[in-house]
Design a protein around this motif. Structure first.
Motif, mmCIF file in Angstrom:
data_model
loop_
_atom_site.group_PDB
_atom_site.id
_atom_site.type_symbol
_atom_site.label_atom_id
_atom_site.label_comp_id
_atom_site.label_asym_id
_atom_site.label_seq_id
_atom_site.Cartn_x
_atom_site.Cartn_y
_atom_site.Cartn_z
ATOM 1 N N ARG A 49 47.495 31.106 31.495
ATOM 2 C CA ARG A 49 48.102 30.961 30.023
ATOM 3 C C ARG A 49 49.327 30.145 30.125
ATOM 4 N NH1 ARG A 49 48.104 36.920 27.854
ATOM 5 N NH2 ARG A 49 49.129 35.942 25.960
ATOM 6 N N ALA A 50 49.879 29.881 31.236
ATOM 7 C CA ALA A 50 50.792 28.993 31.380
ATOM 8 C C ALA A 50 50.546 28.106 32.792
ATOM 9 C CB ALA A 50 52.124 29.649 31.349
ATOM 10 N N ILE A 51 51.181 26.820 32.590
ATOM 11 C CA ILE A 51 50.995 25.934 33.926
ATOM 12 C C ILE A 51 52.432 25.677 34.396
ATOM 13 C CG2 ILE A 51 49.898 24.044 34.764
ATOM 14 C CD1 ILE A 51 47.982 24.292 32.366
ATOM 15 N N VAL A 52 52.478 25.624 35.644
ATOM 16 C CA VAL A 52 53.840 25.121 36.413
ATOM 17 C C VAL A 52 53.436 23.995 37.375
ATOM 18 C CG1 VAL A 52 55.462 25.783 38.159
ATOM 19 C CG2 VAL A 52 54.999 27.325 36.520
ATOM 20 N N ILE A 53 53.849 22.921 37.234
ATOM 21 C CA ILE A 53 53.919 21.722 38.256
ATOM 22 C C ILE A 53 55.072 21.585 39.005
ATOM 23 C CG2 ILE A 53 53.403 19.395 38.277
ATOM 24 C CD1 ILE A 53 52.218 19.483 35.437
ATOM 25 N N THR A 54 55.033 21.728 40.365
ATOM 26 C CA THR A 54 56.085 21.505 41.140
ATOM 27 C C THR A 54 55.677 20.531 42.396
ATOM 28 O OG1 THR A 54 58.081 22.625 42.310
ATOM 29 C CG2 THR A 54 55.728 23.609 42.627
ATOM 30 N N ALA A 196 57.818 31.266 33.457
ATOM 31 C CA ALA A 196 56.528 31.134 33.309
ATOM 32 C C ALA A 196 55.824 32.310 32.684
ATOM 33 C CB ALA A 196 55.982 30.411 34.783
ATOM 34 N N VAL A 197 56.298 33.391 33.427
ATOM 35 C CA VAL A 197 55.538 34.700 33.103
ATOM 36 C C VAL A 197 55.608 34.954 31.742
ATOM 37 C CG1 VAL A 197 55.764 37.059 33.516
ATOM 38 C CG2 VAL A 197 55.592 35.614 35.448
ATOM 39 N N THR A 198 57.145 34.906 31.204
ATOM 40 C CA THR A 198 57.215 35.009 29.756
ATOM 41 C C THR A 198 56.486 34.149 28.932
ATOM 42 O OG1 THR A 198 59.574 35.265 30.209
ATOM 43 C CG2 THR A 198 59.108 34.686 27.899
ATOM 44 N N LEU A 199 56.176 33.068 29.041
ATOM 45 C CA LEU A 199 55.402 32.103 28.270
ATOM 46 C C LEU A 199 53.709 32.405 28.542
ATOM 47 C CD1 LEU A 199 56.738 28.665 29.280
ATOM 48 C CD2 LEU A 199 56.631 29.847 26.900
ATOM 49 N N ALA A 200 53.585 33.068 29.711
ATOM 50 C CA ALA A 200 51.949 33.528 29.908
ATOM 51 C C ALA A 200 51.901 34.866 29.023
ATOM 52 C CB ALA A 200 52.036 33.857 31.312
ATOM 53 N N GLN A 201 52.849 35.727 28.657
ATOM 54 C CA GLN A 201 52.594 36.998 28.290
ATOM 55 C C GLN A 201 52.895 36.645 26.432
ATOM 56 O OE1 GLN A 201 55.761 39.348 29.882
ATOM 57 N NE2 GLN A 201 54.246 39.907 31.688
ATOM 58 N N MET A 202 53.066 35.281 26.083
ATOM 59 C CA MET A 202 53.483 35.125 24.823
ATOM 60 C C MET A 202 51.854 34.617 23.953
ATOM 61 S SD MET A 202 57.062 33.094 24.715
ATOM 62 C CE MET A 202 57.169 33.053 22.931
ATOM 63 N N PRO A 203 52.103 34.655 22.681
ATOM 64 C CA PRO A 203 50.768 34.056 21.793
ATOM 65 C C PRO A 203 50.117 32.778 22.309
ATOM 66 C CG PRO A 203 52.461 34.297 20.381
ATOM 67 C CD PRO A 203 53.010 34.609 21.710
ATOM 68 N N THR A 204 49.350 32.609 23.323
ATOM 69 C CA THR A 204 49.016 31.490 23.756
ATOM 70 C C THR A 204 48.451 30.367 22.541
ATOM 71 O OG1 THR A 204 48.431 32.482 25.782
ATOM 72 C CG2 THR A 204 47.820 30.120 25.633
ATOM 73 N N LYS A 205 47.795 30.942 21.745
ATOM 74 C CA LYS A 205 47.087 29.926 20.815
ATOM 75 C C LYS A 205 48.227 29.448 19.834
ATOM 76 C CE LYS A 205 43.262 31.138 18.982
ATOM 77 N NZ LYS A 205 41.991 31.811 18.172
ATOM 78 N N ALA A 206 49.210 30.182 19.314
ATOM 79 C CA ALA A 206 50.381 29.579 18.503
ATOM 80 C C ALA A 206 51.188 28.625 19.519
ATOM 81 C CB ALA A 206 51.100 31.008 18.303
ATOM 82 N N LEU A 207 51.259 29.121 20.694
ATOM 83 C CA LEU A 207 52.168 27.781 21.545
ATOM 84 C C LEU A 207 51.298 26.638 21.695
ATOM 85 C CD1 LEU A 207 53.508 30.071 24.501
ATOM 86 C CD2 LEU A 207 54.706 29.611 22.324
ATOM 87 N N GLY A 208 49.752 26.960 21.709
ATOM 88 C CA GLY A 208 49.201 25.483 21.712
ATOM 89 C C GLY A 208 49.340 24.792 20.617
ATOM 90 N N MET A 209 49.327 25.497 19.299
ATOM 91 C CA MET A 209 49.264 24.857 18.013
ATOM 92 C C MET A 209 50.743 24.128 17.853
ATOM 93 S SD MET A 209 47.624 27.470 15.437
ATOM 94 C CE MET A 209 45.996 28.108 15.848
ATOM 95 N N THR A 210 51.830 24.790 18.379
ATOM 96 C CA THR A 210 53.142 24.496 18.309
ATOM 97 C C THR A 210 53.087 22.953 19.005
ATOM 98 O OG1 THR A 210 54.101 26.594 18.253
ATOM 99 C CG2 THR A 210 55.760 24.874 19.169
ATOM 100 N N LYS A 211 52.614 22.915 20.273
ATOM 101 C CA LYS A 211 52.656 21.796 21.171
ATOM 102 C C LYS A 211 51.802 20.608 20.339
ATOM 103 C CE LYS A 211 51.323 20.493 25.814
ATOM 104 N NZ LYS A 211 50.815 21.099 27.097
#
Length: 260
Positions: A49-54, A196-211
């Motif tokens: 539900r969230a991705i980190v690139i490092t 990252a953990v905060t984002l993974a616990q948020m409403p993923t579908k809404a975040l995707g739509m925001t993006k």
């Protein structure tokens, strides 16, 4: 899985680590294709539900591996490098309907800097620097740098950084709006995990739509953007996470979003 990309999934967060530390995580063809494959896998994995690139070692990414392009038997040619390596990476980063964090752990140069800037949230520690290094070797910026950087910091400053190839500290990058946040070296990993953990616990579908809305805003008129906001807001309002969010608000408890 390719050794040039390491992947870990924990608490809904997939961490993709560029893993060629001996060349400052610069891209060759093998790593570029492996990176695309791992981004696709993260997109298609509902548990992510969230991705980190490092990056591993001292660098985030130094851009293109120049040894590859100066070795006749290895050189794919710039047409293939752009059309099959970097352009598809940037397209994926923006198209994946999940939040992507660039955890910039060391120098980010050339295409490496621009891949970071294409991410949704960029966090770096205080010893990091960003360099639009292209002009130093007679090239032009690629990997959507000329698209994102002027929008982040303004046309004039972007033009100067790209032409002069100045090194920009993480602190200056944060102050000019190039990145979201700079942390101390000691707190860097803790901050990345927290966000990252905060984002993974948020409403993923809404975040995707925001993006999606942010992507479309780059070229839409006001009327087009308002229409798209209306369309996606209606979709968001029919989601399970919206129902949970409202119920949690009414019941004065923490919501348990499922990303649905």
């Amino acid at each position: 899985m390719s050794q040039s990309i390491q992947k870990e999934i924990h608490n809904g967060v997939a961490t993709l680590t560029l893993n060629r530390p001996e060349v400052f995580n610069s891209f060759n063809r093998e790593m570029a294709l492996a990176f695309q494959n791992e981004l696709d896998a993260c997109e298609n994995d509902a548990s992510v539900r969230a991705i980190v690139i490092t990056g591993s070692g001292k660098a985030f990414c130094a851009g293109q591996d120049l040894k590859e392009v100066t070795t006749p038997d290895l050189n794919p040619g710039f047409k293939k490098i752009l059309e099959e390596h970097y352009n598809p990476i940037i397209t994926r980063v923006r198209a994946i309907k999940k939040p992507i964090i660039a955890a910039v752990n060391g120098v980010a140069a050339g295409a490496g800097a621009n891949i970071a800037l294409a991410c949704d949230i960029v966090i770096a520690h205080e010893k990091v620097s960003f360099i639009q290094a292209f002009s130093k070797i007679g090239l032009v910026p690629d990997s959507a740098g000329t698209f994102f950087l002027p929008r982040l910091i303004g046309f004039g400053k972007a033009s100067a950084l790209m032409m002069l190839g100045d090194k920009v500290s993480a602190t200056d990058a944060a102050e000019m709006g190039m990145i979201y946040k700079v942390t101390s070296l000691e707190n860097f990993q803790t901050e990345i995990k927290k966000v990252a953990v905060t984002l993974a616990q948020m409403p993923t579908k809404a975040l995707g739509m925001t993006k999606q809305l942010l992507n479309e805003s780059m070229g839409n008129t006001l009327e087009q953007q308002l229409a798209l906001e209306s369309k996606l807001q209606i979709e968001a309002a029919s989601s399970e996470d919206y129902a949970e969010g409202v119920a949690a608000f009414v019941e004065k408890r923490k919501p348990n979003f499922k990303g649905q």
